[in-house]
Design a protein around this motif. Sequence first.
Motif, PDB file in Angstrom:
ATOM      1  N   THR A  73       0.833  -1.191   0.000  1.00 38.58           N
ATOM      2  CA  THR A  73       0.000   0.000   0.000  1.00 38.58           C
ATOM      3  C   THR A  73       0.875   1.251   0.000  1.00 38.58           C
ATOM      4  O   THR A  73       0.611   2.212  -0.729  1.00 38.58           O
ATOM      5  N   VAL A  74       1.934   1.197   0.807  1.00 36.05           N
ATOM      6  CA  VAL A  74       2.857   2.324   0.877  1.00 36.05           C
ATOM      7  C   VAL A  74       3.495   2.548  -0.491  1.00 36.05           C
ATOM      8  O   VAL A  74       3.564   3.673  -0.994  1.00 36.05           O
ATOM      9  N   GLU A  75       3.920   1.452  -1.130  1.00 39.26           N
ATOM     10  CA  GLU A  75       4.524   1.559  -2.459  1.00 39.26           C
ATOM     11  C   GLU A  75       3.553   2.157  -3.470  1.00 39.26           C
ATOM     12  O   GLU A  75       3.910   3.041  -4.244  1.00 39.26           O
ATOM     13  N   ALA A  76       2.318   1.650  -3.448  1.00 38.54           N
ATOM     14  CA  ALA A  76       1.312   2.145  -4.391  1.00 38.54           C
ATOM     15  C   ALA A  76       1.113   3.649  -4.201  1.00 38.54           C
ATOM     16  O   ALA A  76       0.973   4.402  -5.161  1.00 38.54           O
ATOM     17  N   ALA A  77       1.128   4.099  -2.942  1.00 38.93           N
ATOM     18  CA  ALA A  77       0.929   5.515  -2.661  1.00 38.93           C
ATOM     19  C   ALA A  77       2.102   6.339  -3.175  1.00 38.93           C
ATOM     20  O   ALA A  77       1.914   7.414  -3.752  1.00 38.93           O
ATOM     21  N   GLN A  78       3.311   5.804  -2.973  1.00 40.97           N
ATOM     22  CA  GLN A  78       4.495   6.526  -3.458  1.00 40.97           C
ATOM     23  C   GLN A  78       4.457   6.640  -4.975  1.00 40.97           C
ATOM     24  O   GLN A  78       4.770   7.683  -5.538  1.00 40.97           O
ATOM     25  N   GLU A  79       4.035   5.553  -5.621  1.00 39.85           N
ATOM     26  CA  GLU A  79       3.962   5.547  -7.082  1.00 39.85           C
ATOM     27  C   GLU A  79       2.965   6.565  -7.608  1.00 39.85           C
ATOM     28  O   GLU A  79       3.221   7.249  -8.579  1.00 39.85           O
ATOM     29  N   SER A  80       1.805   6.625  -6.950  1.00 37.50           N
ATOM     30  CA  SER A  80       0.768   7.474  -7.533  1.00 37.50           C
ATOM     31  C   SER A  80       0.673   8.841  -6.872  1.00 37.50           C
ATOM     32  O   SER A  80      -0.251   9.593  -7.143  1.00 37.50           O
ATOM     33  N   GLY A  81       1.629   9.153  -6.010  1.00 36.68           N
ATOM     34  CA  GLY A  81       1.669  10.494  -5.454  1.00 36.68           C
ATOM     35  C   GLY A  81       0.541  10.799  -4.486  1.00 36.68           C
ATOM     36  O   GLY A  81      -0.042  11.888  -4.497  1.00 36.68           O
ATOM     37  N   ILE A  82       0.223   9.819  -3.626  1.00 34.17           N
ATOM     38  CA  ILE A  82      -0.845  10.021  -2.658  1.00 34.17           C
ATOM     39  C   ILE A  82      -0.244  10.072  -1.256  1.00 34.17           C
ATOM     40  O   ILE A  82       0.667   9.305  -0.930  1.00 34.17           O
ATOM     41  N   THR A  83      -0.733  11.010  -0.443  1.00 29.22           N
ATOM     42  CA  THR A  83      -0.233  11.142   0.920  1.00 29.22           C
ATOM     43  C   THR A  83      -1.028  10.224   1.852  1.00 29.22           C
ATOM     44  O   THR A  83      -2.257  10.184   1.771  1.00 29.22           O
ATOM     45  N   LEU A  84      -0.320   9.469   2.697  1.00 26.65           N
ATOM     46  CA  LEU A  84      -0.990   8.555   3.635  1.00 26.65           C
ATOM     47  C   LEU A  84      -0.773   9.017   5.064  1.00 26.65           C
ATOM     48  O   LEU A  84       0.342   9.347   5.468  1.00 26.65           O
ATOM     49  N   ILE A  85      -1.882   9.033   5.821  1.00 24.03           N
ATOM     50  CA  ILE A  85      -1.829   9.463   7.215  1.00 24.03           C
ATOM     51  C   ILE A  85      -2.530   8.400   8.060  1.00 24.03           C
ATOM     52  O   ILE A  85      -3.484   7.767   7.598  1.00 24.03           O
TER      53      ILE A  85
END
Lengths: 123, 320
Positions: free
Chosen positions: A80-92
């Motif tokens: 999930t972290v990787e997917a967020a980094q790839e698509s430029g999404i911030t996770l909190i």
Amino acid sequence: MTIRDIIEILGGRVLVNSGDLDGEVPRGGAADLMSDVLAFGTDGMVLMTGLTNPQVVRTADMAGINVVVFVRDKTPPPETVEAAQESGITLISTGYTMYEACGRLYQAGLPGRGWVKIEEDFS
Amino acid sequence: MGDHDISKVEELLYTMKVEDVMAGDTIVVDPELSMAEVKQLMDTKQITGVPVVRGDRMVGIVSISDVIGALEKGQLLRPVKEHMTTDVKSVTRDTSVIELIKNLGRRGFGRLPVLNGEGKVIGIVTTGTLLRSLLTQMEMSYQKKEQEKLQRYRASHIFEDISSDDTSVVLRYIVDDRDFTNAGKASTMIKKSLQRLGAQPPLVRRVAVAVYEAEMNLVIHTDVGGEILVTIRRDRLQVSTVDHGPGIENLDQVLQPGYSTAPEWIRQMGFGAGMGLANIKRCSDVMRLMSEPGAGTRLDILFLFGPGGLSGAAGLPKKS
Ligand SMILES: Nc1ncnc2c1ncn2[C@@H]1O[C@H](COP(=O)(O)OP(=O)(O)OP(=O)(O)O)[C@@H](O)[C@H]1O
Ligand SMILES: [Mg+2]
């Protein structure tokens, strides 16, 4: 309300910082159903969710959402972290429950989508 | 083989290089090793020839016929250096496959070592490694390659640069069933491609949402996966998903918002609300679902955005 404000109000931890924390967030929403996210998601929205699988990030991405908050202190798996980094999404991640996380943001002035009648559009 | 397959083989022969068809981590032997040890090595590793290397340099090659020769002369305990072939033809990693084929298989050249600039062995090619690589490449979808080329193309100008009475760009994606690690990747790529083509954000969003719901249906509701075809024209775009899965018994029923056959574990991932098709319909201008129980399902989704939709003027949102 900025992403930084959201982090402060929710006492959140930033898991993935994909952009400008001072970016303006126009509204918020919450869902554990991916089809709901796709139905009401709007550009720049913050999404509160209890799910942490990578599909949450892909779904958010498709809906134009770029901040996702995991409630109840959930930590997402590495994919999930990787997917967020790839698509430029911030996770909190926040310790509040879904109800309280939403309540706090709404109380602080972050609006939702208003009345959404999904079935109305369905003919 | 059809004509298409033959031209594909030709294309591969001309575009592939030795590095694409060689076997890496090659087994090599020292020139001082005995022929008996070489024979043993060939037996256990199931190979018929080995490059002979001193230090980092190749000094010859020893093949099974050299072993037989040594055996006949009763010289199996003699070192490799006395029986190896020293006049060895070799290739480099960027030799073309077509060049390679001219040499490979000729008398005495059943295998060709691949050397780097310093004369070090970095791989080996045999007819076996060549055929295997060609087959693997053949299996890779031809359409996928075409699409890769398209992505590299300066996409945003394609409709201006190409003149025809009706230009269309076709993207094809293969979707595997139950593959949740990759589920949604096709949609992500489609979204990116549309952005590259200059589509306006509201249009990108409508297409992204619809295609993602459709992709997830292939992942979740078929046992064989399927494919997504996107045909983009200057003024409209069609997405089709096709699968040869279980099909749908009652089309009216699945179109009802809230109807879902998704199992519990799928629901736990956040899918299976029965809202996917409703979302697709809402995002698109025309949606057509066709299915044959036992044979498969096809979903056509059409988006109309007028001639300015892919550049400049905003794509027309259907309803707000
Ligand atoms: N490609 C397909 N093959 C077989 N059945 C399908 C296919 N696509 C959809 N269906 C059937 O149609 C039903 C409704 O699909 P729809 O996308 O509207 O909802 P869902 O996938 O069940 O849930 P959601 O999309 O909200 O996650 C599915 O539950 C399934 O029974
Ligand atoms: Mg669905």
